[in-house]
Design an enzyme around this catalytic site. Structure first.
Site, PDB file in Angstrom:
ATOM      1  N   HIS A 139       0.827  -1.202   0.000  1.00 18.42           N
ATOM      2  CA  HIS A 139       0.000   0.000   0.000  1.00 18.42           C
ATOM      3  C   HIS A 139       0.867   1.262   0.000  1.00 18.42           C
ATOM      4  O   HIS A 139       0.630   2.192  -0.758  1.00 18.42           O
ATOM      5  CB  HIS A 139      -0.909   0.000   1.231  1.00 18.42           C
ATOM      6  CG  HIS A 139      -1.849  -1.178   1.271  1.00 18.42           C
ATOM      7  ND1 HIS A 139      -3.214  -1.020   1.242  1.00 18.42           N
ATOM      8  CD2 HIS A 139      -1.621  -2.512   1.312  1.00 18.42           C
ATOM      9  CE1 HIS A 139      -3.792  -2.222   1.294  1.00 18.42           C
ATOM     10  NE2 HIS A 139      -2.841  -3.137   1.329  1.00 18.42           N
ATOM     11  N   ASP A 195      -6.023   5.584   1.189  1.00 14.25           N
ATOM     12  CA  ASP A 195      -6.237   4.147   1.068  1.00 14.25           C
ATOM     13  C   ASP A 195      -7.648   3.835   1.566  1.00 14.25           C
ATOM     14  O   ASP A 195      -8.128   4.429   2.528  1.00 14.25           O
ATOM     15  CB  ASP A 195      -5.196   3.409   1.921  1.00 14.25           C
ATOM     16  CG  ASP A 195      -5.104   1.935   1.554  1.00 14.25           C
ATOM     17  OD1 ASP A 195      -4.066   1.551   0.986  1.00 14.25           O
ATOM     18  OD2 ASP A 195      -6.058   1.178   1.833  1.00 14.25           O
TER      19      ASP A 195
END
Ligand code: NAG
Length: 474
Positions: free
Chosen positions: A31, A136
């Site tokens: 991520h 995210d």
């Protein structure tokens, strides 16, 4: 060259200078890396980028980036936030569910970013004409403040495939896979993919952005997943959500090492001596820990396949990767000598993108994390898929059944059964030494080339990026 990245420096429209972008990644390598790569792309349009994280996670992201000149990161504004210490257990190689629950303390600790992020957004919103938050999907609760500021818009970055997200939304609407021909009949359920604790975490984070997000951003390319992006558009038309397939985020060509820069990695020098497409690269990313028995079977299977290999053998990351030693997994006695000249076992961080870009690399044995899938697709390398957890079993379906650029090592339904050396050997040979494997390699190479062209001037990915930039600076 046709496939230059989006790094032309002169997109300078004055209006854009008044817009700033704030990136809020989840603190897990796949991520952190994807949003760092996206930062570089946004920056190439002369838009200031702020990247927010705990000190150790920002350090991790910068330390491990590869495929581009790290000095390019110098222009990103890193906000290194001090947060209270969090628990940092080692991964458990014998856990039944392979999800990296040792990272949960870091995920939980992200709640300490909420205040600093709110302050940052307030400050930026006074100075800039518009603030764009790209967070995210698992950090929804951290960017709450974005919803109350007049000149701030939030976009949700989904770190997984368009296939996985469209299937998720499809199921959320109570529909079955059988109702849509885009989904193969036997896509695995999400059972065994997460811990219960993480499932709760997902639900909580989603509840914080779903009503507010104005667009979803993906590290994918319409050439690869166009049908699923179209489906997403259709399914969220009422909610007014736009979908942006801005990938691949990673560079599609590796810049030549300039004189005076770091020495070439030894594994790349080793690859230089190997025949074209003769090496399989084996790595299960940063969230997989194999137990001793599985490591032994894999080791023997690789050796018995008689194919050349580079195997990155490391445990999964801990919540703080700079905290303490890693377990050094045992190989069968004398193993490394027995594969001398044939296989390279690496214990450290590997330059994955450069390995995949190397002409000698002809296959990738992978857990099918999305970051790895996208890197492999853009470098034109077919995959031997061995999913471990999360979205990986579903990405495996995309790679093997839909795109047909990979073979299966392990059926997800086998659960925690050991993958024997015989299975490993036969999967490696199917990918590296069979007509079927050659056809996959050909398809993967063609897909890699078209993805490469898609980020060049006039390409579909470049146009999507330009349209996104025009949209956020409107
Ligand atoms: C994470 O937060 C949840 C919800 O507050 C809590 O139940 C859980 O115990 C925490 N887990 C860890 C590992 O800190």
């Amino acid at each position: 060259m046709a496939n230059q990245q989006h790094d032309q420096s002169n997109h300078g429209i004055t209006k854009q200078a008044q817009v700033v972008v704030v990136m809020v990644p989840l603190p897990a390598q796949g991520h952190l890396n994807q949003l760092l790569q996206l930062s570089r792309l946004v920056l190439s349009y002369n838009i200031p980028v702020h990247y927010v994280g705990a000190i150790t996670h920002n350090r991790q992201a910068k330390h491990r980036v590869h495929g581009w000149d790290p000095e390019a990161a110098a222009n990103i504004h890193f906000h290194d936030i001090e947060i209270p210490p969090f628990h940092c257990p080692s991964p458990n190689p014998n856990a039944k569910i392979k999800f990296p629950s040792q990272l949960q303390p870091a995920f939980n600790a992200s709640s300490h970013l909420t205040e600093p992020v709110s302050t940052l957004l307030r400050v930026l919103s006074c100075k800039a004409r518009k603030v764009i938050v790209i967070h995210d999907s698992l950090m929804g609760s951290v960017i709450k403040e974005a919803h109350s500021l007049r000149n701030t818009e939030s976009y949700t970055f989904h770190s997984v495939s368009g296939f996985a997200v469209s299937l998720y939304i499809w199921e959320q609407k109570g529909k079955t896979m059988e109702e849509n021909e885009l989904f193969p009949r036997d896509v695995p359920s999400l059972e065994g993919c997460f811990t219960d604790e993480f499932a709760d975490f997902i639900a909580y984070q989603y509840s914080n952005f779903q009503k507010f997000s104005t667009g979803y951003v993906y590290n994918t390319c319409k050439l690869v997943e166009g049908a699923y992006i179209d489906l997403l558009e259709k399914e969220t038309i009422k909610e007014g959500i736009k979908h942006w397939a801005l990938g691949p985020f990673n560079p599609v060509t590796i810049p030549e090492r300039s004189k005076g820069s770091k020495k070439k990695h030894f594994c790349l020098e080793w690859l230089d001596k190997q025949a074209i497409n003769s090496v399989i690269y084996v790595s299960f990313g940063t969230t997989t820990t194999l137990d001793d028995e599985q490591i032994k079977e894999l080791a023997i299977g690789l050796r018995e396949s008689k194919q050349k290999f580079i195997w990155v053998l490391r445990d999964a990351d801990k919540a703080d990767v700079f905290n303490g030693e890693e377990r050094r997994a045992e190989l069968p006695k004398g193993y490394e000598d027995s594969v001398d000249g044939i296989g390279l076992v690496m214990r450290d961080w590997a330059p994955q993108l450069e390995i995949l870009a190397h002409p000698a690399t002809g296959g990738f044995m992978s857990h099918c994390g999305w970051n790895s899938c996208m890197e492999s697709i853009s470098m034109g390398v077919p995959i031997a898929a061995w999913p471990m957890h999360s979205d990986q079993p579903r990405n495996t379906v995309l790679i093997t059944k839909i795109l047909k650029i990979g073979v299966l090592v392990k059926e997800w339904v086998l659960g925690d059964e050991i993958v024997t050396s015989k299975i490993v050997e036969s999967a490696v040979n199917r990918l590296m030494a069979s007509t079927e494997g050659d056809e996959m390699r050909k398809r993967a190479a063609e897909m890699g080339e078209s993805v490469g062209r898609s980020v060049a001037e006039g390409g579909v990915s470049r146009m999507e990026m330009e349209s996104f930039i025009a949209h956020i600076t409107r």
